[in-house]
Write an enzyme that holds these catalytic residues in place. Structure first.
Site, PDB file in Angstrom:
ATOM      1  N   TYR A  19       4.252   5.386  11.046  1.00 17.10           N
ATOM      2  CA  TYR A  19       4.664   3.995  11.280  1.00 17.10           C
ATOM      3  C   TYR A  19       5.502   3.387  10.165  1.00 17.10           C
ATOM      4  CZ  TYR A  19       0.297   3.253   8.639  1.00 17.10           C
ATOM      5  OH  TYR A  19      -0.700   3.294   7.706  1.00 17.10           O
ATOM      6  N   HIS A  40      -3.760   4.450   4.757  1.00 18.62           N
ATOM      7  CA  HIS A  40      -4.847   3.491   4.837  1.00 18.62           C
ATOM      8  C   HIS A  40      -6.202   4.147   4.611  1.00 18.62           C
ATOM      9  CE1 HIS A  40      -7.862   0.954   6.922  1.00 18.62           C
ATOM     10  NE2 HIS A  40      -7.200  -0.014   6.325  1.00 18.62           N
ATOM     11  N   ARG A  81       0.851  -1.193   0.000  1.00 23.71           N
ATOM     12  CA  ARG A  81       0.000   0.000   0.000  1.00 23.71           C
ATOM     13  C   ARG A  81       0.882   1.237   0.000  1.00 23.71           C
ATOM     14  NH1 ARG A  81      -1.432   2.602   4.571  1.00 23.71           N
ATOM     15  NH2 ARG A  81      -1.384   0.728   5.841  1.00 23.71           N
TER      16      ARG A  81
END
Length: 172
Positions: free
Chosen positions: A139, A130, A126
């Site tokens: 992160y 998100h 990805r």
């Protein structure tokens, strides 16, 4: 928000298709994070024991929102779960459009012809966040994201393939 609730529902629909003997199958899309929910395990088990024509398509992009897969589960991805449920399983390069198409087509044929579930794990990455409320820079590093942007972008790969086949060019 609810997560993985569509998996048991897909099994119910597939079971209805099986009973109707209509030659149809269900495909259910979900991410690697949803695969860790109880509903996923129940759906995989019920679909196998009830011999339902359903294709479970798991997009494994390396993160369950902000949790890297190394912190989410042990073992070799989601595909490793298929054989333990007695399911036919395919792991595919999720960045290869034609590989995904062919794997999905074969999975559907198997689900319908044998009245059985099939698990597909599409390995991908990805690039973006998100969701609109997610800041993935919290992160993962920009270096990690840029590596994948250049390395293996599905649109770039498919364009190169079409170009090599002589059916598309930059001029077109």
């Amino acid at each position: 928000p609810p997560l993985a609730t569509q998996l048991p529902q897909a099994v119910g629909s597939a079971y209805a298709f099986k009973r109707a003997e209509n030659g149809l199958a269900v495909i259910c899309y979900f991410g690697d994070g949803a695969a860790s929910e109880g509903d996923a395990h129940a759906a995989l088990n019920f679909s196998a024991t009830l011999e339902c024509p359903v294709v479970f398509f798991c997009r494994n992009n390396g993160y369950a929102i902000s949790t890297p897969v190394q912190e989410q589960y042990r073992g070799d991805g989601i595909a490793a779960r298929g054989p333990s449920y007695g399911m036919a399983t395919i792991r595919v390069d999720g960045n290869d459009v034609l590989a995904v198409y062919n794997a999905t087509k074969k999975a559907r044929e198997l689900a319908v012809s044998e009245n059985r579930p099939v698990l597909i794990e599409a390995m991908t990455y990805r690039i973006g966040h998100h969701s609109t409320s997610d800041d993935s820079s919290a992160y993962r590093s920009a270096k990690e994201v840029s590596f994948w942007e250049v390395k293996d972008h599905p649109i770039t790969r498919f364009a190169l393939y079409l170009n090599k086949q002589g059916v598309w060019s930059e001029q077109q």
